[in-house]
Motif scaffolding. Structure first.
Motif, PDB file in Angstrom:
ATOM      1  N   ALA A  57       0.838  -1.209   0.000  1.00 10.95           N
ATOM      2  CA  ALA A  57       0.000   0.000   0.000  1.00 10.95           C
ATOM      3  C   ALA A  57       0.867   1.251   0.000  1.00 10.95           C
ATOM      4  N   LEU A  58       1.901   1.247   0.828  1.00 15.85           N
ATOM      5  CA  LEU A  58       2.782   2.414   0.894  1.00 15.85           C
ATOM      6  C   LEU A  58       3.553   2.610  -0.407  1.00 15.85           C
ATOM      7  N   ARG A  59       4.057   1.532  -0.950  1.00 15.35           N
ATOM      8  CA  ARG A  59       4.908   1.606  -2.132  1.00 15.35           C
ATOM      9  C   ARG A  59       4.107   1.958  -3.389  1.00 15.35           C
ATOM     10  N   HIS A  60       2.937   1.386  -3.538  1.00 17.51           N
ATOM     11  CA  HIS A  60       2.185   1.557  -4.771  1.00 17.51           C
ATOM     12  C   HIS A  60       1.040   2.554  -4.629  1.00 17.51           C
ATOM     13  N   ALA A  61       0.117   2.279  -3.732  1.00 17.61           N
ATOM     14  CA  ALA A  61      -1.096   3.098  -3.636  1.00 17.61           C
ATOM     15  C   ALA A  61      -0.820   4.513  -3.156  1.00 17.61           C
ATOM     16  N   LEU A  62      -0.047   4.652  -2.092  1.00 18.04           N
ATOM     17  CA  LEU A  62       0.159   5.992  -1.555  1.00 18.04           C
ATOM     18  C   LEU A  62       1.142   6.806  -2.386  1.00 18.04           C
ATOM     19  N   THR A  63       2.002   6.141  -3.123  1.00 21.18           N
ATOM     20  CA  THR A  63       2.898   6.853  -4.044  1.00 21.18           C
ATOM     21  C   THR A  63       2.088   7.465  -5.171  1.00 21.18           C
ATOM     22  N   ASP A  64       1.116   6.716  -5.670  1.00 19.91           N
ATOM     23  CA  ASP A  64       0.294   7.177  -6.791  1.00 19.91           C
ATOM     24  C   ASP A  64      -0.846   8.096  -6.366  1.00 19.91           C
ATOM     25  N   HIS A  65      -1.120   8.162  -5.083  1.00 20.91           N
ATOM     26  CA  HIS A  65      -2.222   8.986  -4.560  1.00 20.91           C
ATOM     27  C   HIS A  65      -1.709   9.823  -3.384  1.00 20.91           C
ATOM     28  N   PRO A  66      -0.854  10.818  -3.664  1.00 18.75           N
ATOM     29  CA  PRO A  66      -0.294  11.619  -2.577  1.00 18.75           C
ATOM     30  C   PRO A  66      -1.389  12.316  -1.768  1.00 18.75           C
ATOM     31  N   GLY A  67      -1.136  12.423  -0.475  1.00 20.41           N
ATOM     32  CA  GLY A  67      -2.098  13.065   0.414  1.00 20.41           C
ATOM     33  C   GLY A  67      -3.181  12.118   0.904  1.00 20.41           C
ATOM     34  N   ASP A  87      -6.577   0.742   0.835  1.00 19.13           N
ATOM     35  CA  ASP A  87      -5.796   1.847   0.275  1.00 19.13           C
ATOM     36  C   ASP A  87      -6.591   2.536  -0.836  1.00 19.13           C
ATOM     37  N   PRO A  88      -6.160   3.726  -1.285  1.00 21.03           N
ATOM     38  CA  PRO A  88      -6.938   4.502  -2.245  1.00 21.03           C
ATOM     39  C   PRO A  88      -6.784   4.078  -3.702  1.00 21.03           C
ATOM     40  N   ASP A  89      -5.951   3.112  -3.986  1.00 19.14           N
ATOM     41  CA  ASP A  89      -5.718   2.695  -5.372  1.00 19.14           C
ATOM     42  C   ASP A  89      -6.698   1.588  -5.764  1.00 19.14           C
ATOM     43  N   PRO A  90      -7.510   1.778  -6.802  1.00 24.44           N
ATOM     44  CA  PRO A  90      -8.462   0.744  -7.189  1.00 24.44           C
ATOM     45  C   PRO A  90      -7.829  -0.434  -7.923  1.00 24.44           C
ATOM     46  N   ALA A  91      -6.573  -0.327  -8.340  1.00 20.15           N
ATOM     47  CA  ALA A  91      -5.931  -1.402  -9.090  1.00 20.15           C
ATOM     48  C   ALA A  91      -5.736  -2.630  -8.204  1.00 20.15           C
ATOM     49  N   PRO A  92      -5.988  -3.819  -8.762  1.00 23.85           N
ATOM     50  CA  PRO A  92      -5.813  -5.036  -7.967  1.00 23.85           C
ATOM     51  C   PRO A  92      -4.342  -5.294  -7.671  1.00 23.85           C
ATOM     52  N   PRO A  93      -4.068  -5.978  -6.573  1.00 30.60           N
ATOM     53  CA  PRO A  93      -2.683  -6.364  -6.300  1.00 30.60           C
ATOM     54  C   PRO A  93      -2.255  -7.416  -7.321  1.00 30.60           C
ATOM     55  N   ARG A  94      -1.008  -7.372  -7.700  1.00 26.45           N
ATOM     56  CA  ARG A  94      -0.516  -8.311  -8.713  1.00 26.45           C
ATOM     57  C   ARG A  94       0.695  -9.065  -8.184  1.00 26.45           C
ATOM     58  N   PRO A  95       0.505 -10.341  -7.863  1.00 26.26           N
ATOM     59  CA  PRO A  95       1.681 -11.121  -7.469  1.00 26.26           C
ATOM     60  C   PRO A  95       2.609 -11.238  -8.671  1.00 26.26           C
ATOM     61  N   GLY A  96       3.856 -10.987  -8.460  1.00 26.57           N
ATOM     62  CA  GLY A  96       4.816 -11.085  -9.549  1.00 26.57           C
ATOM     63  C   GLY A  96       5.586 -12.377  -9.462  1.00 26.57           C
ATOM     64  N   PRO A  97       6.256 -12.730 -10.534  1.00 24.32           N
ATOM     65  CA  PRO A  97       7.087 -13.931 -10.490  1.00 24.32           C
ATOM     66  C   PRO A  97       8.309 -13.679  -9.619  1.00 24.32           C
ATOM     67  N   ALA A  98       8.762 -14.697  -8.970  1.00 28.30           N
ATOM     68  CA  ALA A  98       9.993 -14.587  -8.192  1.00 28.30           C
ATOM     69  C   ALA A  98      11.155 -14.709  -9.162  1.00 28.30           C
ATOM     70  N   HIS A  99      12.006 -13.726  -9.171  1.00 28.09           N
ATOM     71  CA  HIS A  99      13.137 -13.704 -10.087  1.00 28.09           C
ATOM     72  C   HIS A  99      14.407 -14.141  -9.366  1.00 28.09           C
TER      73      HIS A  99
END
Length: 149
Positions: A57-67, A87-99
């Motif tokens: 949430a901090l890394r993605h949602a709050l970065t894209d929605h300041p304040g 969090d304020p971001d409507p985008a779904p969470p996306r599990p990524g591949p482990a690299h």
């Protein structure tokens, strides 16, 4: 014989803001709350799950929605601990591949964080909150495991 304490659900919430101490304070809140609720056996898993959901949430949602702000919720009900982050971001969470070349010290950036959540939680998903973003949630069992009582 193990005695199970069954009572009314317990709930706590904590606001998450984008500061350098938020994740540490979130972990402290989770640790203290679970100690008060006598849920020591699930504390380690809950700390990892709550920390990952909050970090996302901090890394993605709050970065894209300041304040804006996000919220961590903990709900203790018989047999289950529900961990939520809204969090304020409507985008779904996306599990990524482990690299293989990802930085192991930063599981969130590598895509491993939600894979960790899916491994530790009995279930997890997300729910849209129209006009307000989304809630990502994870359930952990609090029933004693066979042979550990």
């Amino acid at each position: 014989m193990t005695r199970l304490r069954v009572g009314p659900p317990q709930f706590t919430a904590r606001r998450l803001t984008r500061t350098s101490t938020t994740l540490a304070r979130t972990r402290t809140h989770v640790r203290q709350t679970l100690a008060a609720w006598q849920l020591a056996p699930v504390t380690d898993d809950a700390l990892l799950v709550a920390g990952e959901l909050a970090a996302n949430a901090l890394r993605h949602a709050l970065t894209d929605h300041p304040g804006q702000q996000a919220w961590l919720g903990l709900l203790n009900r018989p047999g289950q601990l529900l961990i939520t982050v809204t969090d304020p971001d409507p985008a779904p969470p996306r599990p990524g591949p482990a690299h293989d070349d990802a930085d192991p010290a930063d599981p969130g950036e590598s895509g491993r964080g939600l894979l960790l959540v899916s491994h530790l939680a009995d279930s997890w998903d997300w729910t849209p909150c129209p006009g307000r973003g989304k809630t990502v949630w994870a359930l952990l069992s609090t029933w004693p495991r066979r042979g550990t009582a």
